[in-house]
Design an enzyme around this catalytic site. Structure first.
Site, mmCIF file in Angstrom:
data_model
loop_
_atom_site.group_PDB
_atom_site.id
_atom_site.type_symbol
_atom_site.label_atom_id
_atom_site.label_comp_id
_atom_site.label_asym_id
_atom_site.label_seq_id
_atom_site.Cartn_x
_atom_site.Cartn_y
_atom_site.Cartn_z
ATOM 1 N N SER A 113 -0.748 6.479 13.638
ATOM 2 C CA SER A 113 -0.177 6.285 12.312
ATOM 3 C C SER A 113 1.178 5.584 12.290
ATOM 4 O O SER A 113 1.545 5.017 11.278
ATOM 5 C CB SER A 113 -0.099 7.615 11.566
ATOM 6 N N HIS A 141 -6.805 6.825 9.782
ATOM 7 C CA HIS A 141 -6.405 5.462 9.414
ATOM 8 C C HIS A 141 -7.492 4.437 9.707
ATOM 9 O O HIS A 141 -7.270 3.239 9.527
ATOM 10 C CB HIS A 141 -5.128 5.066 10.162
ATOM 11 N N LYS A 172 -6.400 8.164 2.429
ATOM 12 C CA LYS A 172 -5.863 6.857 2.832
ATOM 13 C C LYS A 172 -6.727 5.732 2.260
ATOM 14 O O LYS A 172 -6.603 5.451 1.077
ATOM 15 C CB LYS A 172 -5.667 6.840 4.326
HETATM 16 C C1 LIG Z 1 -2.415 11.274 7.177
HETATM 17 C C2 LIG Z 1 -3.003 11.783 8.407
HETATM 18 C C3 LIG Z 1 -3.541 13.073 8.466
HETATM 19 C C4 LIG Z 1 -3.419 14.053 7.348
HETATM 20 O O1 LIG Z 1 -4.224 13.747 6.248
HETATM 21 P P1 LIG Z 1 -3.861 14.406 4.822
HETATM 22 O O2 LIG Z 1 -5.106 14.250 4.036
HETATM 23 O O3 LIG Z 1 -2.699 13.610 4.288
HETATM 24 O O4 LIG Z 1 -3.482 15.826 5.067
HETATM 25 C C5 LIG Z 1 -4.155 13.473 9.644
HETATM 26 N N1 LIG Z 1 -4.204 12.671 10.712
HETATM 27 C C6 LIG Z 1 -3.679 11.421 10.696
HETATM 28 C C7 LIG Z 1 -3.784 10.566 11.917
HETATM 29 C C8 LIG Z 1 -3.060 10.943 9.548
HETATM 30 O O5 LIG Z 1 -2.521 9.733 9.556
#
Ligand SMILES: *Cc1c(COP(=O)(O)O)cnc(C)c1O
Length: 322
Positions: A113, A141, A172
């Site tokens: 991320s 992602h 996302k």
């Molecule tokens: C954003 C993210 C999460 C968490 O997801 P949410 O739905 O925002 O709780 C988990 N793992 C990774 C790699 C992320 O980038």
């Protein structure tokens, strides 16, 4: 049912028709036997990891894994071994030496991320098979972006079957809210009865599930969106490098510009913001000391004009910030 919320956890009355349909859709889209929804991606990682590993087990976790993976590992009570970021030979050596544990779990983000680089999932799959480890991949992602069908990096590298489970988020590329896990039916059944963050937390609202259904339809119908996004990201990385910026080994829509010094990073981010460009500065504790960065998250709607405007603004900011 009235109101926005689902009123209770999935196993009580929280799991409604929309959730059921979305779970079926996620399983079908993920080419998995089954899927289920969590209230967030964070909850999905914590729930899955704690359900799959316990006291007698060992978890191999990439040094740059997302905080939700780290928290899941800690809560599980398993022995945690952090391996250097993306280091296949270090992981292989650890896995080879871990047969005294009841279960061995390898956990990794697929697209990281902050750095925007990709895990060598094909190598990890081979290690998992050779040393009898489970592989848990967090595609937060990558869902909707990587793979011919948009299923993620595991699809692109042809290792979906090698994963015990794949975790994702609706928040996302899908533009909604909630988390999910896909995998074989027997693993999903096991998780549904053991992932505490699943059954002790209210199910996500119907509207989130419905919005995610629509997003999956767009992913299915408009593959050109993800292709164009990744092409544009590659072009932008080239231009950044040509201007002398260090973008590391990003190979995704997330492009870090490594600045190093936290104050300079935040100053640059503030300059860009004042010109209407949202490029957050990331500093410790989100990244290690000396690795502060500007994080560009490209999306499909960013035109090339936006990219050139960003480069121009960045050059101006750099010359005015010391
Ligand atoms: C954003 C993210 C999460 C968490 O997801 P949410 O739905 O925002 O709780 C988990 N793992 C990774 C790699 C992320 O980038």
């Amino acid at each position: 049912m009235e109101g926005c919320g689902r009123g209770a956890s999935p196993l009580i009355i929280g799991r409604g028709e929309w959730h059921e349909r979305l779970e079926e859709e996620l399983a079908a889209c993920g080419l998995a036997e089954a899927a289920f929804l969590f209230s967030s991606g964070y909850a999905a990682n914590v729930g899955c990891i704690t359900a799959l590993a316990g006291k007698s087990d060992v978890i191999f976790s990439d040094a740059k894994n997302h905080a939700s993976i780290i928290d899941g590992c800690r809560l599980s009570g398993a022995t945690i071994t952090i391996f250097p970021h993306g280091d296949t030979s270090a992981l292989a050596a650890l896995a080879k030496d871990a047969h005294r544990f009841r279960r061995r779990l390898i956990v990794t983000d697929s697209v990281f991320s902050m750095d925007g680089d990709c895990a060598p999932l094909d190598d990890y799959a081979a290690i998992a098979e050779q040393h009898d480890c489970m592989l848990l991949v967090d595609e937060a992602h990558a869902t909707g972006i990587f793979g011919a069908e948009g299923r993620g990096l595991a699809e692109q590298l042809h290792v979906e079957d090698a994963c015990a489970v794949r975790v994702g988020t609706l928040s996302k590329a899908l533009g909604s809210s909630g988390g999910f896990v896909v995998g074989p039916q027997h693993v999903i059944d096991w998780l549904a009865n053991r992932a505490r963050s699943y059954f002790f937390s209210t199910a996500p609202p119907d509207a989130c599930a419905a919005a995610a259904m629509e997003a999956l339809e767009i992913i299915r119908r408009q593959p050109e969106r993800r292709r164009r996004l990744l092409e544009r990201a590659a072009e932008l990385r080239d231009v950044c490098r040509a201007h002398g910026w260090n973008v590391g080994s990003s190979s995704s829509q997330i492009i870090p510009i490594y600045v190093g010094d936290p104050r300079r990073t935040m100053d640059l981010a503030a300059r860009l913001r004042s010109e209407g460009l949202l490029v957050p500065g990331i500093r410790p504790p989100s990244v290690p000391h000396g690795e502060s960065l500007l994080r560009i998250s490209l999306c499909y709607h960013h035109e090339w004009e936006h990219c050139t405007a960003l480069m121009d603004a960045l050059q101006r900011a750099a010359s005015s910030v010391d």
